[in-house]
Write a protein that holds these residues in place. Structure first.
Motif, PDB file in Angstrom:
ATOM      1  N   GLU A 148       7.542  88.411  58.247  1.00  0.00           N
ATOM      2  CA  GLU A 148       6.150  88.837  58.396  1.00  0.00           C
ATOM      3  C   GLU A 148       5.434  88.056  59.487  1.00  0.00           C
ATOM      4  N   ARG A 149       5.709  86.736  59.580  1.00  0.00           N
ATOM      5  CA  ARG A 149       4.969  85.890  60.528  1.00  0.00           C
ATOM      6  C   ARG A 149       5.783  85.406  61.707  1.00  0.00           C
ATOM      7  N   PHE A 150       7.104  85.523  61.626  1.00  0.00           N
ATOM      8  CA  PHE A 150       7.943  84.852  62.614  1.00  0.00           C
ATOM      9  C   PHE A 150       8.981  85.787  63.229  1.00  0.00           C
ATOM     10  N   ASP A 168       6.596  81.886  66.661  1.00  0.00           N
ATOM     11  CA  ASP A 168       5.413  82.582  66.160  1.00  0.00           C
ATOM     12  C   ASP A 168       5.450  84.028  66.652  1.00  0.00           C
ATOM     13  N   THR A 181       3.799  74.562  56.953  1.00  0.00           N
ATOM     14  CA  THR A 181       3.269  75.916  57.099  1.00  0.00           C
ATOM     15  C   THR A 181       4.197  76.984  56.523  1.00  0.00           C
ATOM     16  N   GLU A 238      10.027  80.818  54.633  1.00  0.00           N
ATOM     17  CA  GLU A 238       9.974  82.250  54.936  1.00  0.00           C
ATOM     18  C   GLU A 238      11.198  82.739  55.687  1.00  0.00           C
TER      19      GLU A 238
END
Length: 349
Positions: free
Chosen positions: A182-184, A245, A279, A284
């Motif tokens: 989702e974020r990476f 990112d 973080t 994740e």
């Protein structure tokens, strides 16, 4: 005509023109001066100017659809011949260059006297290595300080070879994939990551558990580590992802599958940039790597090793479903202290 690549006092062998479909190998001419000057500036050809050039060396320009894609040199001998080449930095489609190398190999083995062709490249020549790999050249090893550039600087070399009787298919599975969460974005390491790789490796916490790193650690050291990981990926021995990112593409850490083997599986390794700790980067992304290892790579077992004092890695292993399977006494050097190495494993269902 040297184009700053070959010594002016070396007698050139006759250069045959070889053509197949839309790819042509020919001698460089006056019209190639500009593009040859660009190729001469490439770091991947800088060592050619200091290398001993055999008198029978053949020098080809690779032309595709009237565009110069690169250069190939070929030094024939009765048994073992030497091959090297450079891809122009603007070339994106490597298929015509792969065809050109295959044409040279056909030419080399046609008379029956050459039994093997050796390929040499400066370590880090990613495009050239992709061409060699796709042309069926077996990737052997990385040799430290094997080459010197025009300024006298030493460089590691990547070496490979192919025998006359071998097929032209890749000899290894190049571990080079992208995955997403989702974020990476999990992607291959890039040269632009080197400064943040250095910051990661030079961080005091990282240094505690990642020993054998130089002090002080420079961007060049980080680049050397990246290049070695590229090489191991090309040989199918490991796969390393930069965790980036998804929005900015900033490097946040590394995750690797090491010592990939169909029988024993692979070992999971990782480190995180100090600015990304806390973080949830690894929490994740590690499950995605685990799923990829089992579902896509068809591995049956993963291991993870953590020093006894590295509680963060132990918690991560347990959260990802790994189970403790053994302890190696005094097998980890953390800082300047020897301590136990805790082993975790995860088996495919």
């Amino acid at each position: 005509m040297s184009f700053d690549l070959l010594p002016d006092d070396v007698a050139r062998a006759d250069v045959p023109v070889i053509a197949h479909q839309d790819v042509t190998l020919r001698e460089p001419g006056p019209g190639d001066t500009a593009v040859m000057a660009e190729l001469a500036k490439s770091p991947w050809t800088s060592w050619w100017r200091t290398d001993t050039t055999p008198p029978n060396q053949v020098f080809w320009v690779v032309e595709h659809d009237s565009e110069v894609l690169g250069i190939i040199t070929w030094a024939p001998t009765p048994v073992v011949a030497d091959l090297r080449f450079t891809v122009h930095p603007d070339v994106e489609d490597l298929a015509p260059m792969v065809q050109a190398v295959s044409m040279v190999l056909d030419h080399a083995f046609a008379e029956g006297t050459t039994k093997s062709v050796r390929w040499t490249a400066m370590a880090g020549d990613l495009a050239g290595t992709k061409v060699a790999h796709a042309a069926g050249i077996r990737l052997h090893q990385q040799l430290p300080d094997h080459l010197a550039d025009g300024d006298g600087n030493l460089h590691d070399a990547w070496l490979g070879s192919i025998r006359a009787e071998e097929d032209r298919e890749p000899k290894t599975v190049w571990r080079w994939t992208e995955l997403r969460t989702e974020r990476f974005l999990l992607r291959p390491l890039a040269e632009s990551d080197d400064p943040r790789i250095r910051e990661t490796l030079d961080d005091p916490i990282s240094r505690t558990f990642l020993f054998d790193r130089p002090k002080p650690l420079t961007d060049a050291h980080a680049g050397a580590e990246r290049i070695t990981k590229w090489w191991n990926a090309a040989r199918g021995l490991s796969c390393t992802w930069a965790v980036a990112d998804a929005g900015t593409d900033d490097y946040l850490g590394d995750i690797s599958l090491l010592k990939i083997d169909a029988t024993t599986g692979a070992e999971l390794g990782f480190y995180t940039h100090p600015g990304a700790r806390g973080t949830g980067v690894l929490a994740e992304t590690v499950p995605v790597i685990v799923a990829h290892a089992f579902d896509d790579l068809d591995l049956r077992r993963l291991t993870l090793m953590a020093a006894e004092s590295n509680l963060g890695s132990q918690k991560l292993a347990e959260k990802a479903g790994f189970h403790h399977f053994g302890t190696q006494p005094s097998a980890a050097l953390s800082g300047e202290v020897m301590e136990d190495l805790i082993g975790y494993e995860l088996l495919r269902d």
